[in-house]
Design a protein around this motif. Structure first.
Motif, PDB file in Angstrom:
ATOM      1  N   ARG A 245     -24.363  24.230  30.645  1.00 28.36           N
ATOM      2  CA  ARG A 245     -24.403  23.981  29.199  1.00 28.36           C
ATOM      3  C   ARG A 245     -23.567  22.764  28.831  1.00 28.36           C
ATOM      4  NH1 ARG A 245     -25.053  25.996  24.022  1.00 28.36           N
ATOM      5  NH2 ARG A 245     -23.393  25.465  22.572  1.00 28.36           N
ATOM      6  N   ASP A 246     -22.353  22.670  29.370  1.00 25.10           N
ATOM      7  CA  ASP A 246     -21.492  21.536  29.051  1.00 25.10           C
ATOM      8  C   ASP A 246     -22.117  20.215  29.506  1.00 25.10           C
ATOM      9  OD1 ASP A 246     -19.656  23.153  27.863  1.00 25.10           O
ATOM     10  OD2 ASP A 246     -18.140  23.014  29.441  1.00 25.10           O
ATOM     11  N   ALA A 247     -22.690  20.217  30.710  1.00 26.05           N
ATOM     12  CA  ALA A 247     -23.335  18.994  31.202  1.00 26.05           C
ATOM     13  C   ALA A 247     -24.491  18.592  30.295  1.00 26.05           C
ATOM     14  CB  ALA A 247     -23.822  19.199  32.630  1.00 26.05           C
ATOM     15  N   ASN A 248     -25.249  19.576  29.854  1.00 24.55           N
ATOM     16  CA  ASN A 248     -26.391  19.280  28.982  1.00 24.55           C
ATOM     17  C   ASN A 248     -25.959  18.852  27.586  1.00 24.55           C
ATOM     18  OD1 ASN A 248     -28.305  19.723  30.943  1.00 24.55           O
ATOM     19  ND2 ASN A 248     -28.635  21.869  30.382  1.00 24.55           N
ATOM     20  N   LEU A 249     -24.836  19.374  27.118  1.00 23.76           N
ATOM     21  CA  LEU A 249     -24.300  18.924  25.830  1.00 23.76           C
ATOM     22  C   LEU A 249     -24.006  17.428  25.865  1.00 23.76           C
ATOM     23  CD1 LEU A 249     -21.751  21.756  24.877  1.00 23.76           C
ATOM     24  CD2 LEU A 249     -23.757  21.077  23.555  1.00 23.76           C
ATOM     25  N   VAL A 250     -23.344  16.994  26.933  1.00 23.09           N
ATOM     26  CA  VAL A 250     -22.999  15.577  27.048  1.00 23.09           C
ATOM     27  C   VAL A 250     -24.263  14.734  27.222  1.00 23.09           C
ATOM     28  CG1 VAL A 250     -21.644  13.874  28.321  1.00 23.09           C
ATOM     29  CG2 VAL A 250     -20.740  16.173  28.009  1.00 23.09           C
TER      30      VAL A 250
ATOM     31  N   MET B  98     -17.114  12.590  26.730  1.00 24.72           N
ATOM     32  CA  MET B  98     -18.128  11.788  26.043  1.00 24.72           C
ATOM     33  C   MET B  98     -17.627  10.370  25.792  1.00 24.72           C
ATOM     34  SD  MET B  98     -21.182  11.822  24.841  1.00 24.72           S
ATOM     35  CE  MET B  98     -22.153  10.687  23.853  1.00 24.72           C
ATOM     36  N   LEU B  99     -16.406  10.243  25.326  1.00 21.80           N
ATOM     37  CA  LEU B  99     -15.826   8.923  25.096  1.00 21.80           C
ATOM     38  C   LEU B  99     -15.725   8.132  26.395  1.00 21.80           C
ATOM     39  CD1 LEU B  99     -12.964   9.847  22.590  1.00 21.80           C
ATOM     40  CD2 LEU B  99     -14.929   8.382  22.108  1.00 21.80           C
ATOM     41  N   SER B 100     -15.351   8.805  27.472  1.00 24.45           N
ATOM     42  CA  SER B 100     -15.194   8.134  28.762  1.00 24.45           C
ATOM     43  C   SER B 100     -16.529   7.644  29.302  1.00 24.45           C
ATOM     44  CB  SER B 100     -14.531   9.084  29.768  1.00 24.45           C
ATOM     45  OG  SER B 100     -13.205   9.396  29.376  1.00 24.45           O
ATOM     46  N   VAL B 101     -17.565   8.431  29.139  1.00 24.47           N
ATOM     47  CA  VAL B 101     -18.900   7.999  29.558  1.00 24.47           C
ATOM     48  C   VAL B 101     -19.297   6.739  28.802  1.00 24.47           C
ATOM     49  CG1 VAL B 101     -21.361   8.587  29.539  1.00 24.47           C
ATOM     50  CG2 VAL B 101     -19.687  10.299  30.240  1.00 24.47           C
ATOM     51  N   ASP B 102     -19.049   6.727  27.503  1.00 20.40           N
ATOM     52  CA  ASP B 102     -19.431   5.592  26.672  1.00 20.40           C
ATOM     53  C   ASP B 102     -18.669   4.324  27.043  1.00 20.40           C
ATOM     54  OD1 ASP B 102     -21.022   4.576  24.557  1.00 20.40           O
ATOM     55  OD2 ASP B 102     -19.315   4.675  23.190  1.00 20.40           O
ATOM     56  N   LEU B 103     -17.427   4.478  27.519  1.00 22.75           N
ATOM     57  CA  LEU B 103     -16.580   3.327  27.853  1.00 22.75           C
ATOM     58  C   LEU B 103     -16.608   2.958  29.330  1.00 22.75           C
ATOM     59  CD1 LEU B 103     -13.454   4.217  25.678  1.00 22.75           C
ATOM     60  CD2 LEU B 103     -15.047   2.328  25.284  1.00 22.75           C
ATOM     61  N   ALA B 104     -17.334   3.717  30.130  1.00 23.20           N
ATOM     62  CA  ALA B 104     -17.314   3.505  31.587  1.00 23.20           C
ATOM     63  C   ALA B 104     -17.773   2.100  31.974  1.00 23.20           C
ATOM     64  CB  ALA B 104     -18.192   4.552  32.273  1.00 23.20           C
ATOM     65  N   ILE B 105     -18.603   1.464  31.160  1.00 26.15           N
ATOM     66  CA  ILE B 105     -19.087   0.123  31.453  1.00 26.15           C
ATOM     67  C   ILE B 105     -17.930  -0.870  31.590  1.00 26.15           C
ATOM     68  CG2 ILE B 105     -19.372  -0.504  29.020  1.00 26.15           C
ATOM     69  CD1 ILE B 105     -21.733  -1.478  31.923  1.00 26.15           C
ATOM     70  N   LEU B 106     -16.816  -0.588  30.932  1.00 24.26           N
ATOM     71  CA  LEU B 106     -15.668  -1.502  30.975  1.00 24.26           C
ATOM     72  C   LEU B 106     -15.036  -1.563  32.359  1.00 24.26           C
ATOM     73  CD1 LEU B 106     -13.900  -0.507  27.614  1.00 24.26           C
ATOM     74  CD2 LEU B 106     -15.405  -2.470  28.025  1.00 24.26           C
ATOM     75  N   GLY B 107     -15.264  -0.536  33.172  1.00 19.80           N
ATOM     76  CA  GLY B 107     -14.629  -0.480  34.483  1.00 19.80           C
ATOM     77  C   GLY B 107     -15.561  -0.755  35.644  1.00 19.80           C
ATOM     78  N   GLN B 108     -16.677  -1.427  35.380  1.00 13.27           N
ATOM     79  CA  GLN B 108     -17.613  -1.744  36.461  1.00 13.27           C
ATOM     80  C   GLN B 108     -17.197  -3.027  37.173  1.00 13.27           C
ATOM     81  OE1 GLN B 108     -20.004   0.705  36.996  1.00 13.27           O
ATOM     82  NE2 GLN B 108     -18.748   1.601  35.362  1.00 13.27           N
TER      83      GLN B 108
ATOM     84  N   LEU C 250      -7.190   5.117  27.549  1.00  8.48           N
ATOM     85  CA  LEU C 250      -8.560   4.662  27.305  1.00  8.48           C
ATOM     86  C   LEU C 250      -9.568   5.698  27.770  1.00  8.48           C
ATOM     87  CD1 LEU C 250     -10.457   2.374  26.363  1.00  8.48           C
ATOM     88  CD2 LEU C 250     -10.424   1.507  28.708  1.00  8.48           C
ATOM     89  N   PHE C 251      -9.369   6.204  28.980  1.00  6.82           N
ATOM     90  CA  PHE C 251     -10.246   7.233  29.531  1.00  6.82           C
ATOM     91  C   PHE C 251      -9.516   8.561  29.497  1.00  6.82           C
ATOM     92  CE2 PHE C 251     -11.522   3.259  31.682  1.00  6.82           C
ATOM     93  CZ  PHE C 251     -12.860   3.214  31.320  1.00  6.82           C
ATOM     94  N   GLY C 252      -9.879   9.383  28.525  1.00  3.64           N
ATOM     95  CA  GLY C 252      -9.210  10.677  28.386  1.00  3.64           C
ATOM     96  C   GLY C 252      -9.635  11.689  29.426  1.00  3.64           C
ATOM     97  N   ASP C 253     -10.751  11.439  30.100  1.00  3.98           N
ATOM     98  CA  ASP C 253     -11.204  12.306  31.175  1.00  3.98           C
ATOM     99  C   ASP C 253     -10.653  11.759  32.492  1.00  3.98           C
ATOM    100  OD1 ASP C 253     -13.029  13.162  33.415  1.00  3.98           O
ATOM    101  OD2 ASP C 253     -13.973  14.298  31.786  1.00  3.98           O
TER     102      ASP C 253
END
Length: 381
Positions: A230-235, A300-310, A354-357
């Motif tokens: 459920r949590d994975a699907n929520l995100v 959710m925030l970390s997924v959205d910001l992950a592009i910054l760390g590529q 920046l990445f709370g996860d």
């Protein structure tokens, strides 16, 4: 030479194949691509889909003298001969390729009386590019950015749409849904990937590439962290909708994030997840997310910001996309405004917030600091 042929399964057509077709155009007035429909293989795309992809890839380059013909249950060399093509052209990358192609060409000429074969050697940067190589790239985080370098845009577009379709169908459990539910979900898939949302021509960063990257990040996070289904699907659901509405124009009192949350609530895709997903969408408003409280907010925030760390190449494409998406901002103002955003986010990275996860922080924080610092210097900030 009047006609020359090029043959293959071309699933998908690659930049290596396109190079060979380009060489063929230098030799002959007309090029015929003989597309094999082999019942023993299980291609990703049907023969008709591949024909369309090849045609669009050639048209995109202005190659009007290339036609595509599907070959069913016959020898390509024999079909070519019947259509006035005396020679097929093949790319040779290795000695193993030569041994194989030489055997095939002997069979084509001596056994079935078909077209002869001429060989060309691709440039070094295309020497390892093949359909099987490209197929093997799919899956890990960033796979789409890598694939993009090796296939023409129409092939890339169809590939990521196919991947997104699988993700969407898995999220909404198409295998167990009734016809009405599937039809409803299909409408929303078309809407989200269409010109009014992520597929829009004006979307230079918040587009289908962004959607693929984020969903791949979520897949990797779920595999490593092991959240509940459920949590994975929520995100996942939240990420599909989080930038569904994206506009630089002021639209009443609602932010893009709130507009997207409202769109999700109107979709009626899953009443049980409705409020949770809406909260996660609102969390992606990075300057106002403090008011949002949800256990998965930091993920959710970390997924959205992950592009910054590529890696540097992917980040450079991201930075360029952001500039193009904000092309309405004057050249003298953009460095200042972009610099303010980067300074804010980079300071959060330096502070370790920046990445709370933790899963994303461990992978991306150091790279994000370096990437944003480099962009700030390039902007003169």
């Amino acid at each position: 030479m009047k006609k020359i042929g090029f043959s293959g399964t071309l699933d998908p057509i690659t930049n290596g194949h396109m190079w060979v077709i380009g060489e063929a155009r230098e030799i002959a007035d007309e090029v015929v691509v003989f597309l094999s429909e082999n019942s023993a293989k299980q291609p990703k795309f049907s023969a008709e889909q591949r024909k369309d992809i090849i045609a669009r890839s050639c048209a995109e380059r202005g190659w009007g003298n290339v036609q595509v013909m599907i070959v069913k249950s016959d020898y390509t060399a024999r079909v070519a001969k019947r259509h006035g093509v005396d020679y097929l052209i093949r790319g040779i990358r290795t000695t193993a390729d030569f041994d194989y192609e030489n055997l095939i060409q002997q069979t084509n000429v001596d056994v079935i009386g078909g077209a002869k074969t001429m060989f060309v050697m691709p440039p070094r940067d295309l020497g390892s590019v093949s359909s099987s190589f490209v197929k093997a790239l799919e899956g890990p985080v960033g796979w789409n950015w890598t694939m993009k370098k090796f296939v023409p845009p129409p092939a890339y577009q169809e590939w990521i749409m196919s991947w997104l379709r699988k993700e969407w169908e898995g999220l909404w459990r198409y295998a167990k849904a009734d016809a009405a539910a599937v039809a409803h979900a299909d409408q929303w898939f078309e809407r989200l990937t269409g010109s009014g949302a992520y597929g829009g021509a004006q979307r230079q960063y918040h587009n289908l590439d962004h959607l693929v990257h984020g969903l791949a990040e979520i897949r990797t996070w779920a595999a490593n962290v092991g959240p509940s289904a459920r949590d994975a699907n929520l995100v996942r659901a939240a990420f599909w909708f989080h930038d569904a509405h994206y506009s630089h124009a002021v639209s009443g009192a609602l932010s893009n994030e709130e507009e997207s949350a409202q769109l999700w609530l109107k979709s009626g895709l899953d009443a049980d997840m409705a409020d949770d997903v809406a909260l996660l969408i609102r969390a992606t408003d990075h300057f106002q997310s403090a008011a949002v409280s949800h256990p998965l907010k930091q993920t959710m925030l970390s997924v959205d910001l992950a592009i910054l760390g590529q890696d540097e190449e992917v980040y450079s494409h991201y930075a360029q996309g952001i500039r193009e998406e904000y092309r309405h901002v004057p050249a003298d103002r953009y460095p200042v405004l972009r610099g303010q955003v980067l300074t804010y986010l980079r300071q959060k990275a330096l502070d370790g917030t920046l990445f709370g996860d933790a899963f994303f922080a461990e992978q991306y924080n150091a790279l994000a600091i370096a990437n944003m610092g480099r962009e700030l210097r390039a902007l003169g900030q």
